[in-house]
Structures are given as structure tokens and as C-alpha cells.
Design a protein around this motif. Structure first.
Motif, short mmCIF file in Angstrom:
data_model
loop_
_atom_site.label_atom_id
_atom_site.label_comp_id
_atom_site.label_asym_id
_atom_site.label_seq_id
_atom_site.Cartn_x
_atom_site.Cartn_y
_atom_site.Cartn_z
N GLN A 72 32.68 19.05 8.67
CA GLN A 72 32.08 18.94 7.21
C GLN A 72 31.15 17.68 7.16
O GLN A 72 29.97 17.91 6.44
CB GLN A 72 33.34 18.32 6.33
CG GLN A 72 34.17 19.32 5.73
CD GLN A 72 35.46 18.47 5.03
OE1 GLN A 72 36.25 17.75 5.50
NE2 GLN A 72 35.47 19.11 3.69
N GLN A 154 30.29 16.70 -2.54
CA GLN A 154 30.58 17.00 -1.15
C GLN A 154 31.06 15.79 -0.25
O GLN A 154 31.91 15.68 0.44
CB GLN A 154 29.41 17.67 -0.54
CG GLN A 154 29.50 18.23 0.90
CD GLN A 154 28.36 18.98 1.62
OE1 GLN A 154 28.22 19.91 1.51
NE2 GLN A 154 27.47 18.03 2.08
N THR A 156 32.37 13.19 -1.29
CA THR A 156 33.52 12.43 -1.86
C THR A 156 34.73 13.32 -1.05
O THR A 156 35.56 12.87 -0.54
CB THR A 156 34.02 12.83 -3.23
OG1 THR A 156 32.85 12.09 -3.91
CG2 THR A 156 35.39 12.38 -3.56
N ALA A 157 34.51 14.73 -0.80
CA ALA A 157 35.44 15.35 0.18
C ALA A 157 35.44 15.06 1.54
O ALA A 157 36.47 15.05 2.11
CB ALA A 157 35.01 16.98 -0.12
N LYS A 160 37.19 11.61 1.95
CA LYS A 160 38.76 11.71 1.96
C LYS A 160 39.19 12.47 3.13
O LYS A 160 40.20 12.12 3.54
CB LYS A 160 38.98 12.74 0.64
CG LYS A 160 40.36 12.74 0.43
CD LYS A 160 40.56 13.64 -0.85
CE LYS A 160 42.22 13.48 -1.10
NZ LYS A 160 42.47 14.20 -2.38
N ALA A 161 38.55 13.57 3.62
CA ALA A 161 39.11 14.31 4.57
C ALA A 161 39.05 13.39 5.99
O ALA A 161 39.95 13.51 6.95
CB ALA A 161 38.05 15.45 4.96
#
Length: 165
Positions: A72, A154, A156-157, A160-161
Motif C-alpha cells: 500500500q 489513501q 489515512t488508510a 492505519k494499516a
């Protein structure tokens, strides 16, 4: 060490002596073209060495290394430099709120080099098993239709991941 003893040592020996005693700090730059681009385009906000500016631009000395080691995150970094980003973000318990411009006018090679400088030279201890960015990765990211708001969502994701704040 006396002056006469120092004079008898060669330059290489003096450098080694300085390194061993902590007097000289050697900075290994593996991506000099990326450093040149960073210094010309990015350091105005992120400061020399990627240390960041409180409240304006986050430091680039930890998170990019973590990003580059994940699937990611490998998308996030090129998307950020190509499309820009805006919005409030948190890095190491500090808040930043600025609008990063896009750098899509730079070539794929220039962007790959600057990302590699950030990931491997500024984040030497946090890039894990990340591989250097290629021009093909930048070209693929350039083909995506994104805007700065989508890049922010994106990010933010990704943070978090990766368990980053």
C-alpha cells in the motif's frame, strides 16, 4: 595526540581516527540525483535532511521508509509526489496541515530518484526490505487518475494499516 604525530598521519588515517572518535560524521548518499532534486524542490518545506517544519510540513525521516516496505505504501509515495496532498495529518504525535503541491512536471526518473533518496538515505534505519523505486512504478502511478483529496484518503488508510500515527 601531538601535532607532529598528526602531521605524520595521512588524510585517510586522520579521517578514520576522526570517525572512530566520533569527531567526523560521514553521510552516505546513495541517490545523489534524488538529493539534488530534494534540495531544490522539497527542502523549502520539509527542510534539509527531511527534518520537517512544525505545523507546516512533516518530517520525512521515518514514515516513508515504512511505507516503501509495504504494498500500500509503495503506491502512496509516488501518488503523493505526483498528485500532491492536503489536509491535517499526524506524524509522531505532531499535527501538520498544509497543501503539498504536485510534482508531476518532474520526469519519472527524477521522481524515482527523489523517492529513493527519501526512503534509503533519509530513512536508512526504517526501510526494512524495501526495494528502490523504478521509473516503471512512477509511470504506472502517473497513469492513475487521482487528485490531492484521494491521495489524502489513501494516506489515512496506509497509516492505519501500518499502525502509524
Amino acid at each position: 595526540m601531538t601535532t607532529s604525530a598528526l602531521k605524520s598521519l595521512g588524510t585517510a588515517a586522520l579521517f578514520a581516527l576522526g570517525m572512530a572518535s566520533g569527531m567526523v560524521r560521514a553521510e552516505a548518499i546513495h541517490f545523489p540525483a534524488g538529493k539534488a532534486t530534494f534540495d531544490a524542490r522539497c527542502a523549502v518545506c520539509h527542510q534539509a535532511g527531511g527534518k520537517g517544519q512544525d505545523g507546516l510540513a512533516p518530517p520525512l525521516t521515518a514514515y516513508p521508509g515504512h511505507y516503501a516496505a509495504s504494498a500500500q505504501g509503495r503506491h502512496q509515495l509516488p501518488d503523493t509526489v505526483l498528485h500532491g496532498m492536503y489536509g491535517e495529518i499526524h506524524v509522531a504525535d505532531k499535527t501538520y496541515n498544509f497543501k503539498m503541491p504536485n510534482f508531476d512536471s518532474l520526469s519519472d526518473d527524477e521522481l524515482a530518484q527523489v523517492l529513493n533518496y527519501v526512503v534509503f538515505d533519509l530513512n536508512a534505519s526504517s526501510h526494512g526490505s524495501a526495494k528502490p523505486f523504478t521509473t516503471a512504478e512512477i509511470k504506472a502511478a502517473r497513469a492513475k487518475s487521482m487528485d490531492a483529496g484521494a491521495v489524502y484518503a489513501q494516506r489515512t488508510a496506509v497509516t492505519k494499516a501500518l499502525g502509524l500515527r
